[in-house]
Design a protein around this motif. Structure first.
Motif, mmCIF file in Angstrom:
data_model
loop_
_atom_site.group_PDB
_atom_site.id
_atom_site.type_symbol
_atom_site.label_atom_id
_atom_site.label_comp_id
_atom_site.label_asym_id
_atom_site.label_seq_id
_atom_site.Cartn_x
_atom_site.Cartn_y
_atom_site.Cartn_z
ATOM 1 N N HIS A 125 41.658 11.596 2.751
ATOM 2 C CA HIS A 125 43.553 12.017 2.815
ATOM 3 C C HIS A 125 44.218 11.206 1.293
ATOM 4 C CE1 HIS A 125 46.747 10.877 5.587
ATOM 5 N NE2 HIS A 125 47.072 9.783 3.864
ATOM 6 N N HIS A 158 47.357 14.069 -0.430
ATOM 7 C CA HIS A 158 48.345 13.501 -1.319
ATOM 8 C C HIS A 158 49.343 14.238 -2.339
ATOM 9 C CE1 HIS A 158 50.031 11.751 1.946
ATOM 10 N NE2 HIS A 158 49.373 10.084 2.422
ATOM 11 N N TYR A 176 54.383 6.916 2.154
ATOM 12 C CA TYR A 176 55.001 8.261 2.711
ATOM 13 C C TYR A 176 54.944 8.796 4.112
ATOM 14 C CZ TYR A 176 52.112 9.025 -1.036
ATOM 15 O OH TYR A 176 51.189 9.007 -2.708
ATOM 16 N N ALA A 203 48.891 15.368 5.263
ATOM 17 C CA ALA A 203 47.074 14.709 4.575
ATOM 18 C C ALA A 203 46.244 14.769 5.051
ATOM 19 C CB ALA A 203 47.555 13.384 3.667
HETATM 20 ZN ZN LIG Z 1 49.086 8.827 4.119
#
Ligand SMILES: [Zn+2]
Length: 479
Positions: free
Chosen positions: A138, A142, A195, A203
């Motif tokens: 994940h 990003h 985010y 992500a």
């Molecule tokens: Zn994240």
């Protein structure tokens, strides 16, 4: 000694809005969700530079675990994931690195260009290697999608140099949780660590795709998010607050997983032994301990000695400030005069003027000085000078833990504008002696904060404050 945190005067490598609007789409397996990177007006080189600067500071300020076996494990998992990033999302110069922070809170963060930091608490909470891989995939997503700078592209324009320190401010502020409240998400650091839902969704899905391609079951990412949530308490939500649930998270990941083929088996087989090893160590530091400067790499929790950046304590004798002044222009909009026997100390991201022997460059590029002034620009926030100044001082206090108020702030004209001078005291890591620090601030036209810091040993404060005042009075601003 003064540790510099805020950064200034580094112009971005590319023109401010030389928008790189190339939209890259990719499809690698037939049914999987297509992830399209957002527009980004920063260059790949900007991502790399930002990440490297913030990473160097993070390593200095956070208690790194520095355990070879554990580091090897996350590096092995990370290398397999990085190798599974789709070709369309590989950027020249990005380097995915993986380090473990000796921190209890369940958290992890990745910086632009690739540096990733995983808290020991995250490894200890995970139930399997694939769950660890889930968080890492994940975070890698990003980075590969360049979400930090894409997010900044949507926000205000900023000088790249002003950002690195603030990324760290947000990291430390985040780590501090309740200790440093309001001001902690100071400025732009938030762009790089927090985010929005759409980027979270991206992500999650790209992360699932990367996991499958690397040889991990992507459903374990969904399980890890459940694990994080279940850990709850005061430490659980930290990761979730910077990676908010885009909605229906678990089911979306499982659905994506059903469209993916797991290629091989990436399991390194090291997870259980690493977990057992971590369990046998003395407890990891809490966010509060880190925020209070009680946790440092390689020291036990009972050892409260501070990070001296590799500097031996020593007495410092410098030539008295010359009565002659010399004028410099540290930025196009700024002129300032300082004693003629002070050197203009070159640095990529700050301007310090100090006498010979009054300045030390430490490992990792931190600057420290016992006598002199430093001039910089920090992002303002509120437009309220007192509030922005308080936030700035709070930021400084994170890298100068002994920093304390030393009297009332007073208004003072700086560069013809309304300004504030705040007297502070600190303990110098160079000499171990008390030092006098004055922080003077005024707003620039774009809302950012120009600051002038004076530092001198407390015993010489009287002499030096007169010099600092002359320096402040010499400031000319033409922004
Ligand atoms: Zn994240």
């Amino acid at each position: 000694m003064w540790y510099m945190t805020a950064r200034i005067f580094v112009q971005r490598g590319t023109g401010p809005l030389s928008a790189l609007l190339a939209v890259v789409a990719f499809v690698s397996l037939s049914a999987q969700t297509r992830i399209t990177p957002d527009k980004n007006s920063y260059s790949v080189a900007d991502d790399i530079k930002l990440g490297q600067e913030a990473s160097a500071e993070a390593k200095m300020q956070l208690p790194m675990l520095n355990d070879t076996r554990t580091d090897d494990f996350v590096e092995d998992v990370g290398a397999q994931l990085a190798a599974a990033i789709p070709a369309e999302l590989r950027h020249s110069g990005f380097r995915y690195t993986f380090d473990v922070v000796n921190q209890k809170d369940i958290n992890a963060f990745a910086l632009p260009g690739g540096p990733m930091f995983l808290n020991r608490g995250m490894l200890e909470a995970a139930k399997s290697e694939a769950e660890v891989a889930g968080v890492m995939a994940h975070e890698i997503s990003h980075v590969a999608l360049r979400h930090g700078t894409a997010q900044a592209t949507k926000g205000q324009k900023f000088q790249i140099g002003a950002v690195a320190g603030q990324i760290l401010g947000a990291i430390i502020g985040g780590a501090a949780g309740s200790v440093i409240s309001q001001g902690s998400q100071f400025g732009l650091g938030a762009y790089f660590l927090k985010y929005g839902r759409e980027y979270e969704r991206q992500a999650d899905l790209l992360g699932a795709q990367i996991m499958a391609r690397a040889g991990y079951d992507p459903r374990e990412m969904a399980n890890m998010f459940k694990t994080i949530q279940a850990e709850g308490g005061s430490s659980g939500p930290e990761w979730l607050s910077s990676h908010p649930d885009p909605g229906n998270r678990y089911n979306s990941i499982v659905k994506e997983a059903s469209m993916l083929r797991i290629e091989g088996n990436a399991n390194t087989g090291q997870f259980q032994s690493v977990k057992a090893r971590l369990g046998g160590m003395s407890p990891a530091y809490t966010a509060e301990q880190i925020a209070k400067g009680q946790a440092r790499s390689g020291t036990s929790s009972t050892n409260s000695s501070r990070n001296t950046g590799g500097i031996e304590r020593r007495s410092v004798t410098v030539e008295p400030p010359s009565s002659q002044f010399r004028t410099y222009s540290p930025a196009s909009f700024l002129r300032v005069s300082v004693p003629a026997n002070w050197r203009d100390l070159p640095s990529t991201d700050s301007q310090t003027y100090a006498p010979d022997s009054g300045y030390v460059e430490t490992d990792g590029g931190q600057s420290a000085f016992t006598h002199g002034v430093q001039i910089g620009v920090a992002q303002g926030g509120s437009g309220n000078l007192q509030r922005d100044t308080d936030q700035l001082v709070q930021t400084f206090a994170r890298s100068n833990p002994e920093l304390a108020s030393a009297g009332r702030a007073r208004s003072e004209t700086i560069g013809g504008r309304t300004g504030i001078t705040t007297p502070l005291s600190n303990i110098s890591d160079v000499t171990g002696e008390r030092e006098y620090v004055s922080v003077s601030t005024t707003h620039l036209r774009d809302g950012s904060l120009l600051y002038i810091i004076g530092v001198a040993p407390q015993v010489e404060a009287g002499t030096y404050e007169q010099v600092f005042r002359k320096v402040r009075q010499s400031v000319r601003i033409t922004d």
